[in-house]
Enzyme design. Structure first.
Site, PDB file in Angstrom:
ATOM      1  CG  ASP A 164      45.409  37.682  33.691  1.00 41.53           C
ATOM      2  OD1 ASP A 164      46.583  37.999  33.436  1.00 41.53           O
ATOM      3  OD2 ASP A 164      44.908  37.843  34.813  1.00 41.53           O
TER       4      ASP A 164
HETATM    5  C1  BGC Z   1      47.528  39.192  36.461  1.00 37.62           C
HETATM    6  C2  BGC Z   1      47.087  40.432  35.718  1.00 37.62           C
HETATM    7  C3  BGC Z   1      48.286  41.147  35.127  1.00 37.62           C
HETATM    8  C4  BGC Z   1      49.081  40.186  34.270  1.00 37.62           C
HETATM    9  C5  BGC Z   1      50.284  40.825  33.630  1.00 37.62           C
HETATM   10  C6  BGC Z   1      48.499  38.346  35.648  1.00 37.62           C
HETATM   11  O1  BGC Z   1      49.057  37.343  36.416  1.00 37.62           O
HETATM   12  O2  BGC Z   1      46.402  38.434  36.811  1.00 37.62           O
HETATM   13  O3  BGC Z   1      46.354  41.267  36.568  1.00 37.62           O
HETATM   14  O4  BGC Z   1      47.852  42.234  34.380  1.00 37.62           O
HETATM   15  O5  BGC Z   1      49.523  39.110  35.084  1.00 37.62           O
HETATM   16  O6  BGC Z   1      51.251  41.136  34.550  1.00 37.62           O
END
Ligand code: BGC
Length: 749
Positions: free
Chosen positions: A301
């Site tokens: 993530d």
């Molecule tokens: C979130 C994810 C997301 C990623 C990309 C992160 O902050 O936890 O769920 O897919 O950002 O946008």
């Protein structure tokens, strides 16, 4: 020699397109990896954000690409993937241009390995203007209708692919057992079976007919594992989850989605019992790969690898963070705001801290994904995909889904449905806001910019006014408009009306900006509600929110309560249909609506959670007393369940049990009814839960009609995780519970 091998490679690419057999893909991937330098390999494992290639970086508003920055990303750092948008949603044409520019630049690289772009289409395609937004997952769970989930996912896939994007960071498979958590709305609620069923439906919708299909996208299960139960409720903070609970409540959704073929998985940013999941070889390799058999791509993530050093403090240096994560099993790093991962991983490989075999494994998964989604055949936005954007029938689907999500929680003296000639006052902060109906991931990460929503989006006030000409408004546009909290105005406006529709709840938020310390409603909303109640006029409370905010003190004083959740583009229309009886509500709570912070008992509680013991025999059994229980939801008609009939009083081994029940619509309106089937084992080696949802079916019944509903259960539907962490079914007596009916049977080995 080099030229010859490139030619061979090109032939190989052509050869793969008609027959995408796993063997053919493997051969091609192996051949490609043999050609790749270390730089090209670590580049493939690097994912950066659009801000790094956009003109003006994060400040970019229009999606214009900076050719020099793009060149740097592709030629110098050889990045394998790009994600996200800079400021907000872009038009479908702009997205297609962005993708085209990226793949054009790829054409100038040595091996021409296409870039895979990923976006968060959480409840519809978030980042394309005018894309269709559906109810959030929590609301989809209330529909008890997996077909709606699959169809909405399918539309999301089409609108992503039309935008030239083939990777969706969804579905969210986190189990919503902590209602304070700001990402609760993205979950399918507190139940495991619901999460498994809806999660699989979503994966099937995203990936239907194979990833090459120009109407499909690769799905990304997230956030593996245990992200949704932070102890404090704050996003990205530690969870403490014993492994028996991890396996009982949090893992099964991922296991089932993997079986359904989900192509990729994203990792939990937090830590469990002190180990950040990004550094857990146990969870990322032993459990995920060896036990669950997952073969797809593991992506980190946001910034989570470097944070092993900067936040979690388990890596002494940034390079150690990279080594830990990659060796634990992360294939691709969502770096995403610089290229540090590329340099650090390269250095780590050169120093022998990460074996080349691990790099090849990760790269081969990434290349396999790219082949499966057809990027090697045609990396450009497909013409035929564009035709799938914005079809009128998507609006109908969005309305159907919103209808089925609406959950009627109270209807004293049948105050609802309202007659259309009533004089109605509509007030409250969610009455004239669009963002409060849609929530997170709506044209912008936070979903809170009203101007970005399609011009014909309706507020609750508009949708009610459309149906009832005697509608008065108190308040103004936008959730935070001070007029919405003006008590005197509300009182004056209420003087001449028959009923007040008071719209409270939450404005849009996503992730940590949505952190709160209390589920209590803000004081200004409580004051408004009490003023409305104080007028003596009947009050219908409409709660538009991502997570349950306490309404315990208001509930006895209002006549009606409708929970709309954040139900997307058609929330207002669906609510108005319910308020005036143009749609008979059938939504069911996918969580226990809590009463207060000290009463956060979940429905699948243990018996000892039911006990409230004062002293010895001075004991009650009402420990599970949410304001509204899991599965609660009223209708404008009545359903009567017949006795539960079982095909046998006992089953043995792998025998199946058929459970039959008749449902009669005894009222005067047609309506849908969700039949939830729960089991309870009387005695087991691990304290058995009092209820567990094991099956559900939604049926439509005309007024007066009776239908028979059948379920087939087997030993797997009675299983639980035991002290040895094995999923087992123990012999014993079981209750089956459907509505107010109960039957008993036994299971023997
Ligand atoms: C979130 C994810 C997301 C990623 C990309 C992160 O902050 O936890 O769920 O897919 O950002 O946008």
């Amino acid at each position: 020699m080099k030229r010859l091998s490139l030619c061979l490679l090109a032939l190989c690419w052509l050869a793969i397109s008609p027959a995408q057999t796993p063997d053919a893909i493997k051969q091609k991937v192996d051949a490609l990896i043999k050609q790749m330098t270390l730089d090209e390999k670590v580049g493939q494992m690097t994912q950066v954000t659009m801000a790094l290639i956009a003109k003006g970086g994060w400040g970019n508003q229009d999606g214009s690409v900076d050719p020099a920055a793009l060149k740097k990303a592709i030629q110098d750092y050889k990045v394998g993937s790009i994600l996200n948008t800079t400021a907000h949603a872009l038009s479908v044409e702009t997205w297609r241009q962005v993708q085209t520019q990226i793949q054009d630049e790829v054409k100038n690289s040595r091996l021409k390995i296409p870039v895979i772009y990923g976006l968060d289409g959480i409840h519809g395609q978030t980042y394309t203007l005018d894309a269709t937004l559906f109810p959030q997952s929590i609301a989809m769970a209330a529909t008890r209708n997996p077909e709606l989930v699959r169809n909405a996912a399918k539309v999301t896939a089409k609108e992503l692919r039309a935008s030239g994007v083939r990777w969706n960071f969804a579905p969210v498979l986190d189990c919503g057992r902590q209602p304070l958590w700001s990402r609760f709305p993205e979950t399918y609620g507190e139940d495991v079976f619901m999460g498994k069923t809806m999660g699989v439906a979503a994966v099937n919708g995203y990936q239907e007919d194979g990833l090459k299909n120009p109407a499909a996208v690769a799905s990304c299960m997230k956030h593996y594992l245990g992200y949704s139960a932070p102890r404090t409720g704050k996003d990205r903070t530690p969870s403490y989850i014993p492994e028996i609970e991890l396996r009982e409540y949090f893992l099964p959704q991922f296991r089932e989605a993997i079986k359904a073929g989900s192509a990729t998985i994203m990792i939990n940013s937090g830590d469990i019992n002190g180990t950040p999941v990004h550094a857990s070889k146990y969870l990322l390799t032993d459990v995920l790969r060896k036990e669950l058999g997952f073969e797809g791509v593991v992506v980190s993530d946001w910034e989570d690898i470097i944070r092993l050093h900067t936040r979690h403090l388990v890596a002494h240096t940034p390079r150690e963070a990279v080594v830990l994560a990659v060796n634990a099993g992360v294939d691709m790093s969502m770096v995403p705001s610089d290229f540090s991962f590329f340099d650090l991983l390269k250095e780590a490989v050169q120093k022998g801290e990460v074996p080349m075999s691990r790099i090849d494994e990760a790269v081969s998964r990434i290349l396999t994904l790219k082949m499966k989604v057809g990027l090697f055949d045609n990396p450009y936005p497909e013409k035929e995909a564009l035709a799938n954007f914005g079809k009128p029938e998507y609006q109908t689907l969005a309305l159907n889904a919103a209808h089925e999500a609406m959950t009627l929680l109270k209807n004293s003296d049948n105050i609802l449905p309202l007659s259309k000639d009533k004089k109605i006052l509509v007030a409250g902060p969610t009455a004239q806001s669009i963002s409060a109906l849609n929530g997170c991931w709506s044209y912008i990460w936070q979903g809170n910019v009203e101007e970005l929503y399609p011009a014909n989006s309706k507020t609750i006030a508009q949708a009610i006014s459309d149906k009832a000409s005697n509608t008065t408004l108190s308040g103004g546009k936008g959730f935070n408009n001070p007029a919405n909290y003006d008590i005197e105005k509300l009182k004056n406006a209420a003087a001449s009306v028959d009923v007040i529709v008071l719209c409270l709840g939450e404005n849009a938020y996503a992730e940590s900006p949505g952190n709160i310390s209390d589920l209590a409603l803000p004081d200004n909303q409580l004051a408004l509600a009490n003023a409305a109640i104080g007028t003596g006029k009947p009050v219908i409370l409409v709660m538009t929110q991502g997570r349950p905010r306490f309404i315990t003190t208001l509930e006895p004083k209002v006549k009606g309560i409708v929970l709309t959740y954040w139900s997307g583009r058609k929330t207002a229309e669906a609510l108005a249909d319910v308020l005036f009886g143009d749609y008979n509500p059938d939504g069911r709570l996918p969580f226990s609506y809590p009463r207060s912070m000290g009463e956060m008992v979940l429905y699948d509680r243990k018996r000892t959670e039911d006990v409230r013991e004062v002293f010895n025999e001075n004991m009650t059994w009402d420990g599970y007393k949410p304001l509204f229980p899991f599965g609660y939801g009223l209708s404008y008609t009545q359903f009567e369940y017949g006795p539960i009939q079982l095909s046998a009083p006992s089953i043995r081994g792998s025998e199946k049990l058929t459970v039959t029940i008749t449902v009669k619509n005894t009222g005067t309106r047609d309506g849908k009814n969700a039949v939830d089937l729960f089991t309870h084992q009387h005695y087991a080696s691990i304290t058995p839960p009092m209820q567990r949802l094991r099956a559900f079916k939604k049926i439509f019944l005309k007024a007066g009609e009776t239908q028979t509903v059948q379920f087939t259960l087997d030993q797997n539907d009675l299983a639980f995780v035991n002290a040895e962490l094995k999923t087992v079914t123990e012999p014993g007596d079981f209750d089956i519970m459907i509505g107010d009916k109960k039957a008993q049977f036994s299971y023997a080995k």
